[in-house]
Structures are given as structure tokens and as C-alpha cells.
Design an enzyme around this catalytic site. Structure first.
Site, PDB file in Angstrom:
ATOM      1  CG  ASN A 132     -21.483  -0.303  -9.426  1.00 52.16           C
ATOM      2  OD1 ASN A 132     -22.120   0.660  -9.860  1.00 52.16           O
ATOM      3  ND2 ASN A 132     -20.922  -0.272  -8.220  1.00 52.16           N
ATOM      4  CG  HIS A 133     -19.430   3.333 -10.399  1.00 51.57           C
ATOM      5  ND1 HIS A 133     -20.644   3.976 -10.443  1.00 51.57           N
ATOM      6  CD2 HIS A 133     -19.258   2.929  -9.112  1.00 51.57           C
ATOM      7  CE1 HIS A 133     -21.178   3.984  -9.221  1.00 51.57           C
ATOM      8  NE2 HIS A 133     -20.350   3.360  -8.403  1.00 51.57           N
ATOM      9  NE  ARG A 146     -26.374   2.601  -7.077  1.00 50.23           N
ATOM     10  CZ  ARG A 146     -25.092   2.289  -6.815  1.00 50.23           C
ATOM     11  NH1 ARG A 146     -24.604   2.431  -5.592  1.00 50.23           N
ATOM     12  NH2 ARG A 146     -24.304   1.846  -7.779  1.00 50.23           N
ATOM     13  N   GLY A 165      -5.768   1.834  -5.740  1.00 48.93           N
ATOM     14  CA  GLY A 165      -6.253   2.843  -6.682  1.00 48.93           C
ATOM     15  C   GLY A 165      -7.206   3.792  -5.991  1.00 48.93           C
ATOM     16  CE1 TYR A 196     -13.097   3.599  -8.751  1.00 51.68           C
ATOM     17  CE2 TYR A 196     -15.471   3.727  -9.021  1.00 51.68           C
ATOM     18  CZ  TYR A 196     -14.363   3.111  -8.485  1.00 51.68           C
ATOM     19  OH  TYR A 196     -14.503   2.010  -7.679  1.00 51.68           O
ATOM     20  CG  ASP A 234       3.047   5.481  -6.310  1.00 56.74           C
ATOM     21  OD1 ASP A 234       2.323   6.375  -5.855  1.00 56.74           O
ATOM     22  OD2 ASP A 234       2.996   5.064  -7.484  1.00 56.74           O
ATOM     23  CG  LEU A 235       0.283   0.242  -7.570  1.00 46.09           C
ATOM     24  CD1 LEU A 235      -1.101   0.316  -8.205  1.00 46.09           C
ATOM     25  CD2 LEU A 235       0.728  -1.209  -7.435  1.00 46.09           C
ATOM     26  CG  ASP A 274      -2.179   0.854   0.993  1.00 45.84           C
ATOM     27  OD1 ASP A 274      -3.271   0.269   0.896  1.00 45.84           O
ATOM     28  OD2 ASP A 274      -2.066   2.103   0.877  1.00 45.84           O
ATOM     29  CB  SER A 279     -22.733  -0.711  -2.358  1.00 48.44           C
ATOM     30  OG  SER A 279     -23.293  -0.112  -3.504  1.00 48.44           O
TER      31      SER A 279
HETATM   32  C1  15L Z   1     -17.635   2.036  -6.040  1.00 54.47           C
HETATM   33  O1  15L Z   1     -16.991   1.596  -6.990  1.00 54.47           O
HETATM   34  C2  15L Z   1     -16.992   2.862  -4.989  1.00 54.47           C
HETATM   35  O2  15L Z   1     -15.648   2.517  -4.765  1.00 54.47           O
HETATM   36  C3  15L Z   1     -17.754   2.828  -3.696  1.00 54.47           C
HETATM   37  O3  15L Z   1     -17.316   3.868  -2.865  1.00 54.47           O
HETATM   38  C4  15L Z   1     -19.279   2.925  -3.897  1.00 54.47           C
HETATM   39  O4  15L Z   1     -19.618   4.197  -4.331  1.00 54.47           O
HETATM   40  C5  15L Z   1     -19.736   1.884  -4.879  1.00 54.47           C
HETATM   41  O5  15L Z   1     -18.993   1.915  -6.067  1.00 54.47           O
HETATM   42  C6  15L Z   1     -21.228   1.976  -5.220  1.00 54.47           C
HETATM   43  O6  15L Z   1     -21.590   2.029  -6.398  1.00 54.47           O
HETATM   44  O7  15L Z   1     -22.026   1.967  -4.285  1.00 54.47           O
END
Ligand code: 15L
Length: 265
Positions: free
Chosen positions: A111-112, A176, A72, A138, A50-51, A36, A167
Site C-alpha cells: 500500500n506504500h 488504522r 526484499g 520502500y 541472495d537474489l 531466502d 497490514s
Molecule cells: C508494509 O508494506 C510493511 O511491510 C508492513 O510492515 C506494514 O507496515 C504495512 O505495510 C502497513 O502499512 O501496515
């Protein structure tokens, strides 16, 4: 993977999910080597680097059977920061793993990566082969991670499980999260499945608990052997009484990425 990996490198070990895995994964028989940017509490052997520190990364990957890559920025940030920490960092991790002959990487995505996908009108789950549709820089970096994993599987034979984590939290805190929650216990179960399950090249799985109101299809995770035990539904009545049901036109309900689609989280 025929044999369970023994020595596992955990990047991002001081973070929220890293802290959970440091507590729960040793009981599955793994020896963790922690990495880390920040000191890892209670682990004097952790590598603090650091990576982008090539020498530290070469030392960290030497002799490990598998990597769980969590390091990250965990949410939206200026593009320059995402580029350095998430995109360049993940590339450097993969290339160090290739040079060290690491067999498998479990890559913490999100999921993003599909956050601008609208939820199905019938309320059903979204399959894992839905096209990437990032909701933020992100999310874009998580798409990059999935595609990098695909390249390194095809070109170099490194197995990867990319996790589109929902989450992660001790308990769901929003309506959600009744669909997107990943409990700590299920997070460890998912990591164990991803470290040991059968993988040909690169596979993508969603990372949520056995939620009654699940937003994502867990078939590919179950194919690895993931058997989630928790369900956010036990929190549903209390959360809905406090917060109310989400209106169908609320972005938090309409898009998989929720508020990330509006404000970047
Ligand atoms: C993520 O990728 C984040 O790291 C986390 O903090 C949440 O926001 C999560 O998604 C989410 O969608 O709830």
C-alpha cells in the site's frame, strides 16, 4: 490461468508472509520451492542465496510454473539498501523468470506505493487505478516493481499480479488496521486467486481482508476469484476502547500510508 500452477518458487520464504504461505499454500495443491537469504526452518531443500546470485536464481527458477516474490526489505531503509534488495533484486528475479520461461509472477507490493494519497473525505475506498504516490524509498521500490511487471508483461508476456498488501498480521493491532488488515487465511486465499485467476498482462490488486472499514477497493482482487472471509471489525470495539478513535488530522488516518508518510514507518 487455465491450469493451476504446480511448482511454485517462493522468494522470501523465511519472512513473515513467507512463513504463513509455507504453512497454508500446500493445502491448495502447490509444491513450493523456497528461496531466502536466510535458512528456511524445517526445509532442508530450500535455496539459501541472495537474489544477486545469478546461478542460484537460475537454478531456483528452472522448471517452475509460477513465482510468488516476497523477498526484499519490508519497510523503510537507506536508499542504497532499498536499491540493492528491492529494486535490483526484483529486476534480477524478473529477468531470471523470463530466461526460465516462467508464466506468472505474483509480486508482493505494498500500500506504500500509494501511501501519500489522502483518504477520501467521504471515508470511501480508494480504487486500484489511483496514481502511484509513494511515501518512502520502500514505497518507491514497490512502484518500481509494479512498473517492471508492466514492462515484462508487455515485452515478454509474463503475467503478473501486483499485490498492494495492507497490514498482514494475525490480528489488527491499531485503529488504522481496522481498515488495512490482511489476515493469514485471507493472505493464502489471495495468493491462490492471484496464482490461478484470469490475468491479461499485468494487474494490480489490493490485499486486505473483508474489513467493514476497508480503505481500498477489492474489485480487481475479486475479479481474480479472491473471496476474503475475515473482517477486522470483530476487533473494533476492543481496539477503540483501548486506543481511541483516530483524529481526522492524524497522518495515521489522513494518508493511506499512515505513519510511513511522517517517519518512514
Ligand atoms: C508494509 O508494506 C510493511 O511491510 C508492513 O510492515 C506494514 O507496515 C504495512 O505495510 C502497513 O502499512 O501496515
Amino acid at each position: 490461468m487455465a491450469n493451476q500452477p504446480n511448482q511454485v518458487l517462493l522468494t522470501g520464504a523465511a519472512g513473515r508472509i513467507g512463513t504463513c504461505l509455507r504453512e497454508l499454500l500446500p493445502a491448495y495443491g502447490y509444491r513450493l520451492r523456497c528461496f531466502d537469504r536466510l535458512p528456511v526452518p524445517g526445509d532442508p531443500d530450500a535455496i539459501t542465496a541472495d537474489l544477486r546470485d545469478a546461478a542460484a536464481l537460475a537454478a531456483a527458477t528452472e522448471g517452475v510454473d509460477a513465482v510468488v516474490h516476497l523477498a526484499g526489505i519490508p519497510g523503510e531503509a537507506p536508499f542504497a539498501d532499498i536499491l540493492t534488495a528491492n529494486i535490483e533484486g526484483t529486476y534480477r528475479l524478473y529477468d531470471a523468470a523470463r530466461a526460465a520461461g516462467v508464466r506468472r509472477i505474483v509480486n508482493a507490493g505494498s500500500n506504500h506505493a500509494v501511501g501519500f494519497t489522502e483518504r477520501p473525505a467521504d471515508g470511501g475506498t480508494v480504487p486500484v487505478d489511483t496514481p502511484q504516490r509513494p511515501d518512502t524509498y520502500y514505497g518507491l521500490s514497490k512502484c518500481f516493481g509494479e512498473n517492471l511487471a508492466s514492462l515484462y508483461a508487455d515485452r515478454h508476456g509474463i503475467e503478473t499480479v501486483s499485490l498492494r498488501i495492507g497490514s498482514f498480521a494475525p490480528e489488527p493491532r491499531s485503529v488504522r488496521m481496522l481498515g488495512t488488515w490482511l489476515s493469514p487465511g485471507d493472505c493464502a486465499r489471495l495468493m491462490h486467486a492471484a496464482l490461478t485467476g484470469p490475468v491479461a498482462g499485468h494487474t494490480v490488486v489490493y490485499g486486505i481482508s473483508a474489513n467493514t472499514r476497508a480503505w481500498w477497493d477489492l474489485a480487481s482482487a475479486r475479479a481474480l476469484g479472491y473471496r476474503p472471509l475475515d473482517d477486522a471489525e470483530v476487533f473494533a470495539a476492543g481496539l477503540i476502547a483501548k486506543l481511541g478513535e483516530l483524529p481526522a488530522d492524524d497522518p495515521e488516518f489522513r494518508y493511506l500510508g499512515g505513519r510511513f508518510t511522517q517517519t518512514g514507518g
